[in-house]
Motif scaffolding. Structure first.
Motif, PDB file in Angstrom:
ATOM      1  N   THR A 213      -7.241 -35.299 -19.282  1.00  0.00           N
ATOM      2  CA  THR A 213      -6.006 -34.511 -19.123  1.00  0.00           C
ATOM      3  C   THR A 213      -5.258 -34.647 -20.447  1.00  0.00           C
ATOM      4  O   THR A 213      -4.375 -35.500 -20.588  1.00  0.00           O
ATOM      5  CB  THR A 213      -5.145 -35.060 -17.963  1.00  0.00           C
TER       6      THR A 213
ATOM      7  N   CYS B 129      -2.953 -33.341 -21.951  1.00  0.00           N
ATOM      8  CA  CYS B 129      -1.487 -33.272 -21.934  1.00  0.00           C
ATOM      9  C   CYS B 129      -0.863 -34.607 -21.518  1.00  0.00           C
ATOM     10  O   CYS B 129       0.305 -34.848 -21.779  1.00  0.00           O
ATOM     11  CB  CYS B 129      -1.053 -32.173 -20.971  1.00  0.00           C
TER      12      CYS B 129
ATOM     13  N   GLU C  60      -5.010 -29.377 -16.358  1.00  0.00           N
ATOM     14  CA  GLU C  60      -5.185 -27.932 -16.224  1.00  0.00           C
ATOM     15  C   GLU C  60      -6.325 -27.396 -17.085  1.00  0.00           C
ATOM     16  O   GLU C  60      -7.047 -26.491 -16.687  1.00  0.00           O
ATOM     17  CB  GLU C  60      -3.877 -27.258 -16.655  1.00  0.00           C
ATOM     18  N   SER C  61      -6.483 -27.958 -18.271  1.00  0.00           N
ATOM     19  CA  SER C  61      -7.353 -27.286 -19.245  1.00  0.00           C
ATOM     20  C   SER C  61      -8.838 -27.515 -18.975  1.00  0.00           C
ATOM     21  O   SER C  61      -9.655 -26.654 -19.290  1.00  0.00           O
ATOM     22  CB  SER C  61      -6.994 -27.731 -20.670  1.00  0.00           C
ATOM     23  N   ASN C  62      -9.211 -28.657 -18.424  1.00  0.00           N
ATOM     24  CA  ASN C  62     -10.639 -28.945 -18.256  1.00  0.00           C
ATOM     25  C   ASN C  62     -11.160 -28.758 -16.835  1.00  0.00           C
ATOM     26  O   ASN C  62     -12.339 -28.472 -16.634  1.00  0.00           O
ATOM     27  CB  ASN C  62     -10.934 -30.400 -18.658  1.00  0.00           C
TER      28      ASN C  62
ATOM     29  N   CYS D  65       1.170 -32.537 -17.148  1.00  0.00           N
ATOM     30  CA  CYS D  65       0.383 -31.314 -17.025  1.00  0.00           C
ATOM     31  C   CYS D  65       0.716 -30.636 -15.682  1.00  0.00           C
ATOM     32  O   CYS D  65       1.082 -31.295 -14.704  1.00  0.00           O
ATOM     33  CB  CYS D  65      -1.099 -31.643 -17.130  1.00  0.00           C
TER      34      CYS D  65
ATOM     35  N   SER E 100       1.449 -22.481 -26.812  1.00  0.00           N
ATOM     36  CA  SER E 100       0.304 -22.857 -25.969  1.00  0.00           C
ATOM     37  C   SER E 100       0.001 -21.767 -24.953  1.00  0.00           C
ATOM     38  O   SER E 100       0.889 -21.323 -24.228  1.00  0.00           O
ATOM     39  CB  SER E 100       0.620 -24.134 -25.180  1.00  0.00           C
ATOM     40  N   GLY E 101      -1.242 -21.406 -24.880  1.00  0.00           N
ATOM     41  CA  GLY E 101      -1.669 -20.431 -23.877  1.00  0.00           C
ATOM     42  C   GLY E 101      -1.285 -19.015 -24.265  1.00  0.00           C
ATOM     43  O   GLY E 101      -2.142 -18.143 -24.413  1.00  0.00           O
TER      44      GLY E 101
ATOM     45  N   GLU F 160      -7.298 -22.279 -33.093  1.00  0.00           N
ATOM     46  CA  GLU F 160      -7.539 -23.276 -32.046  1.00  0.00           C
ATOM     47  C   GLU F 160      -6.871 -24.630 -32.319  1.00  0.00           C
ATOM     48  O   GLU F 160      -6.143 -25.156 -31.470  1.00  0.00           O
ATOM     49  CB  GLU F 160      -9.055 -23.448 -31.939  1.00  0.00           C
TER      50      GLU F 160
ATOM     51  N   SER G 237      -2.636 -26.719 -30.626  1.00  0.00           N
ATOM     52  CA  SER G 237      -2.391 -28.010 -29.953  1.00  0.00           C
ATOM     53  C   SER G 237      -2.489 -29.106 -31.001  1.00  0.00           C
ATOM     54  O   SER G 237      -3.542 -29.693 -31.188  1.00  0.00           O
ATOM     55  CB  SER G 237      -3.430 -28.250 -28.858  1.00  0.00           C
TER      56      SER G 237
ATOM     57  N   CYS H 187       1.994 -28.153 -22.678  1.00  0.00           N
ATOM     58  CA  CYS H 187       2.134 -26.822 -23.273  1.00  0.00           C
ATOM     59  C   CYS H 187       3.585 -26.609 -23.722  1.00  0.00           C
ATOM     60  O   CYS H 187       4.527 -26.934 -23.006  1.00  0.00           O
ATOM     61  CB  CYS H 187       1.744 -25.756 -22.257  1.00  0.00           C
TER      62      CYS H 187
ATOM     63  N   SER I 299      -1.237 -18.081 -15.036  1.00  0.00           N
ATOM     64  CA  SER I 299      -0.734 -19.162 -15.874  1.00  0.00           C
ATOM     65  C   SER I 299       0.721 -18.887 -16.222  1.00  0.00           C
ATOM     66  O   SER I 299       1.107 -17.740 -16.484  1.00  0.00           O
ATOM     67  CB  SER I 299      -1.561 -19.243 -17.151  1.00  0.00           C
TER      68      SER I 299
END
Ligand code: FES
Length: 580
Positions: free
Chosen positions: A54, A56, A88-90, A124, A162-163, A187, A191, A197, A478
């Motif tokens: 995680t 974040c 959230e991301s993975n 997160c 972010s995002g 990329e 981050s 985020c 999102s």
């Protein structure tokens, strides 16, 4: 050791000079803990969602150390424990799939252990509601410390969020405006520090919601993750929770109906994520407060959105903090009589208004005056009609104003795979006026209710310069995304909602001002189609066993917060004693 004089909960474990007390203390002592830590000090749990999976929350070991310093300084005894960290991301299929699971972990960890109060470390998106849900079901004294947002992303000399930048640049790739090489080069810059985020996505929204609910110290939401003041706040939260334990300042005294109404108003002012409607409902359900989507219309609609942050606006969380953060927003609301319940109690023992009444605003561009808002009529738009009998939501501040009243022909995708397969087909029968409809992405249909509602537009329309279309689904979106996107249609298709029977070419009407979402078929036709749909249903074998079976069987619909039906409610912190 004498019998515990104070009525601390932990005394049930450590406060007796007998065989049980011996055993509880003895095993703890293998960590090098001296006798005096067990002699009536409040035992403070530090509920940590640290995980390298995680990202974040990956800096939370350091955050926990600062909480511990504060707990020790105030005379408490800190004990850190891990809980499931759903980043959230993975995490697949979506972190939302495990929000309730994480909340169960939190609830049972708190109730089953010798804790007098807890500091919740989250950040997160789903970790914040999961920890609040679990702690609320125990109703112990609790304070939340979030990890703070990342520093502004940087790419080719400009700030990127972010995002949000991912959605923007990927559409530009599809439209042939930038190369894949240029896309990939953003990329690392997006981050570039620890934290969550940095847009007003779901993580920042939920951090703001927690601050407006009064379960954090002031300024918690916006202090950047790497700013030393984040660690000061963690230290101060550690000190404060010891007092809260001694005062028995439990979550039920903070998480009142009034607090939720303040949070809904704050969400409108910050242009917060649509996900907040689901998470606040779930948290409220755990503490016995009955929120409904109508509360979002009644309290949120019409409130000016004054925070000019991406994805609705221009800036990022770093600027938000430097401008004054949430206290400056709440002061602005309060001075205009728009803070519904200024007297609501907060974690530091003061009222919300006392905390913010002198909060400075250093930047009117970032936190705008109420008469120069980003969106005059902010707040989530709740829609109902024969397409969403139990409601759907849309975020006007992230939408194209001209599309907020629209009638168009449905282009239907049966599920997300069908969408991916056909959206780029040059022969797809779609125009800029069409309404893209996607089914089977709700809580049961795509277990976890994935954030796929902001369907990317057909490449052939992007190439023509189309930048937005009305999209309708039972999915989530999102918090970093944008567009004229109708989400959370309830009941979802998989549960037999009318969305299940929308067909290509049906006319769909969206009218945000009227709160209406309608499919232009008569009732008789609707009944016949639903009967036919029901006949054709079979069980997806993947739903037959494991956690997925539990999830699909028990998850509630979006308007009900997507909690498990058996988890709604406060069960308190009492636990049967057990004799060794
Ligand atoms: Fe974790 Fe956005 S992915 S906060």
């Amino acid at each position: 050791m004498t019998d515990q004089p104070r009525k601390l909960r932990s005394a049930q474990w450590f406060g007796t000079a007998d065989k049980n007390g011996f055993m509880y203390r003895s095993w703890m002592k293998n960590q090098g803990i001296p006798d005096h830590e067990f002699e009536g000090k409040p035992i403070i749990g530090i509920c940590n969602t640290f995980s390298e999976l995680t990202p974040c929350n990956a800096h939370f070991r350091k955050l926990a150390e600062h909480v511990k310093r504060g707990v020790y300084e105030a005379g408490g005894f800190p004990v850190e424990f891990p809980v499931f960290s759903n980043g959230e991301s993975n995490l697949r299929p979506t972190a939302m799939f495990t929000r309730n699971l994480a909340s169960m972990d939190v609830e049972e960890s708190i109730r089953g252990n010798p804790l007098d109060a807890v500091v919740l470390l989250a950040g997160c998106d789903k970790t914040t509601p999961a920890l609040l849900m679990g702690a609320a079901s125990c109703d112990v004294p609790a304070i939340l410390v979030t990890g703070g947002p990342m520093l502004n992303g940087k790419h080719h000399g400009r700030d990127i969020g972010s995002g949000t930048v991912v959605w923007q640049l990927s559409e530009q790739v599809k439209a042939g405006k930038i190369s894949i090489h240029e896309f990939m080069s953003a990329e690392a810059g997006m981050s570039r520090s620890a934290g969550t985020c940095n847009t007003m996505g779901t993580a920042s929204t939920m951090a703001c919601m927690a601050e407006a609910l009064g379960v954090t110290l002031p300024h918690n939401a916006a202090i950047p993750a790497v700013d030393a003041r984040r660690y000061v706040l963690a230290h101060l939260s550690g000190m404060r929770i010891v007092e809260m334990a001694l005062q028995d300042l439990r979550l039920s005294k903070l998480l009142t109906r009034e607090a939720f109404e303040n949070a809904i108003r704050a969400n409108a002012a910050i242009g917060g994520s649509t996900n907040a409607a689901i998470h606040l409902k779930a948290i409220a359900g755990r503490i016995g407060v009955d929120l409904s989507l109508d509360d979002w219309t009644r309290i949120g609609r019409g409130t000016p959105t004054v925070v000019d942050l991406q994805p609705s606006g221009r800036f990022l969380m770093e600027e938000f903090y430097y401008a004054g953060g949430l206290p400056a927003v709440l002061r602005r609301l309060g001075e205009a009589g728009l803070l519904p319940h200024p007297d609501a109690l907060t974690a530091n023992g003061k009222s919300l208004w006392d905390n913010v009444k002198e909060a400075p605003n250093y930047n009117d561009e970032v936190i705008r005056p109420l008469d120069k808002p980003l969106v005059a009529d902010g707040g989530l738009c709740v829609l109902r009609g024969n397409l969403a009998p139990n409601g759907a939501v849309l975020k006007p501040s992230a939408a194209t104003p001209a599309l907020l009243k629209h009638r168009g022909r449905a282009v239907v995708f049966e599920n997300f795979d069908d969408y991916k397969k056909r959206i780029a087909d040059p022969d797809l029968d779609v125009t800029a006026d069409s309404v893209l409809v996607m089914k089977n992405c709700g809580p049961k249909g795509y277990p976890g209710m994935a954030e796929v509602g902001n369907m990317g537009l057909p490449p052939k329309l992007l190439a023509q310069g189309v930048t937005d279309m009305v999209r309708v689904s039972d999915a989530r979106m999102s918090g970093t995304a944008y567009g004229t996107v109708v989400l959370h249609v309830a009941p979802e298709a998989r549960a037999g909602g009318p969305l299940a029977v929308v067909r290509n070419g049906d006319w769909i009407e969206l009218d945000c001002d009227a709160g209406r979402l309608h499919v232009d078929i008569d009732e008789k036709e609707m009944v016949a189609r639903l009967a036919e749909w029901k006949e054709a249903q079979t069980l997806n074998p993947k739903d037959a066993s494991g956690y997925r079976n539990l999830y699909v069987e028990h998850v509630l619909q979006a308007d009900e917060g997507c909690d498990f039906d058996f988890l709604v409610g406060c069960r308190g912190a009492e636990v049967p004693s057990h004799s060794h």
